[in-house]
Design an enzyme around this catalytic site. Sequence first.
Site, short mmCIF file in Angstrom:
data_model
loop_
_atom_site.label_atom_id
_atom_site.label_comp_id
_atom_site.label_asym_id
_atom_site.label_seq_id
_atom_site.Cartn_x
_atom_site.Cartn_y
_atom_site.Cartn_z
N ALA A 30 -30.51 26.01 -4.80
CA ALA A 30 -32.30 26.10 -4.77
C ALA A 30 -32.36 26.94 -3.27
CB ALA A 30 -32.48 24.64 -3.97
N GLU A 73 -21.05 30.08 -11.17
CA GLU A 73 -20.31 29.26 -9.62
C GLU A 73 -19.50 29.63 -9.49
OE1 GLU A 73 -20.00 24.96 -10.77
OE2 GLU A 73 -22.36 24.51 -10.64
#
Lengths: 235, 235
Positions: free
Chosen positions: A123, A194
Amino acid sequence: MRNIIIASTSTIHGSGYLEYLLDHLETYFKDAKNILFIPYARPGGISHNAYTRTVETAFAKINKTVTGLHTFENPTEAIKQAEAIFVGGGNTFVLINQLYKNNLIGVLKAAINSGTPYLGTSAGSNICGLTIKNTNDMPIIYPPSFNALGLVPFNINPHYLDPITGSTHMGETRETRIKEFHNFNTNPVVGLREGSWLEVSGDEIILKGTLPARVFEYNKTPYEVDSETSLNNLK
Amino acid sequence: MRNIIIASTSTIHGSGYLEYLLDHLETYFKDAKNILFIPYARPGGISHNAYTRTVETAFAKINKTVTGLHTFENPTEAIKQAEAIFVGGGNTFVLINQLYKNNLIGVLKAAINSGTPYLGTSAGSNICGLTIKNTNDMPIIYPPSFNALGLVPFNINPHYLDPITGSTHMGETRETRIKEFHNFNTNPVVGLREGSWLEVSGDEIILKGTLPARVFEYNKTPYEVDSETSLNNLK
């Protein structure tokens, strides 16, 4: 000079919180003793205090102290005075809503653009783009706007996931979702897997980590870029 | 009397568009010759016309004609006059934004509450809840509000996915996302697995299909409910 790390995730599978980045962060944050942590995204609804303790434990390994932004009476001043800033993951809508509510978008952008080193994960990376319109999060709060910090001239899709071969689930793939985005928006989107991150030094934007990233430009076939590629011309 | 079907998905794996529901829809829509289709959610960015053609093909199998709402000069009148209404899936933000833009929220709610049979799938089911805050979609457009039709006193999470055992992906599970929702909202959420639907007849709400659904209530451990369970008391 601006120094910004925009990371897909805080944690890679089988490793501790921020562990895969710590060696790099030791150099990156070498001039900061204390990191100002913005815990607003509250992953899993964790409290600001509990979230800050997790971050403290991680940064203690490289001898940095951490202070949560929520502990300051004047968060604007805290951001202006910060030696370095870290915005962690959680829910992007909750994060941006709280930044707007506390009137911190402008001051945060100004601090980063004038050189305060910044680390964002998940985020905290979504808000580095032009808008949060490529977050994967659930819209659990209605924020005053989807406009974000615009530190880079494109959007970020963190935790980028390739279509799962053989999946029987009929929900949209990540690629389909980003294709839908480009029916209504023209700016590029960088899908960060990731373990990948973007490193911004001044106007230079470089992909870091071992994996390629997937770039989605308006009216173009999506393509892969390798680690160490410059994204300076992506806009 | 209200007649509403709130389905998790239009399509289950290995089967054609709406195929798993068609037998049921033949009875459900027995009094309608023509279905008014609202194509606003535009899955994959498909055009309103192309989307309507897909729906036409499916409903032709049960001898229903289909008209796209986008073909009417006065969509408000079209909704008022409709024999039956179907809102298909795609992007929930795009769908609700277009409904607000065309000032259709009130008229659609009124038509359904006064008995026009309604079928929603995916995004078309999300809008049946109190808000769209449990959509899985990407927020590619900023709508004027997240408030939805409120035909049931809870929210819908369509395409509900159980945590994937052995996944190495660090993004939040669906359950974590809904847990985060309950830090800021108190209404229940029904996680509808693909192949499940809710059938509303008057004030009666029954889970249909072969699978159980997962119910998330504020401050309670999530629990499963079996097919044919009444959800009348969930609020």
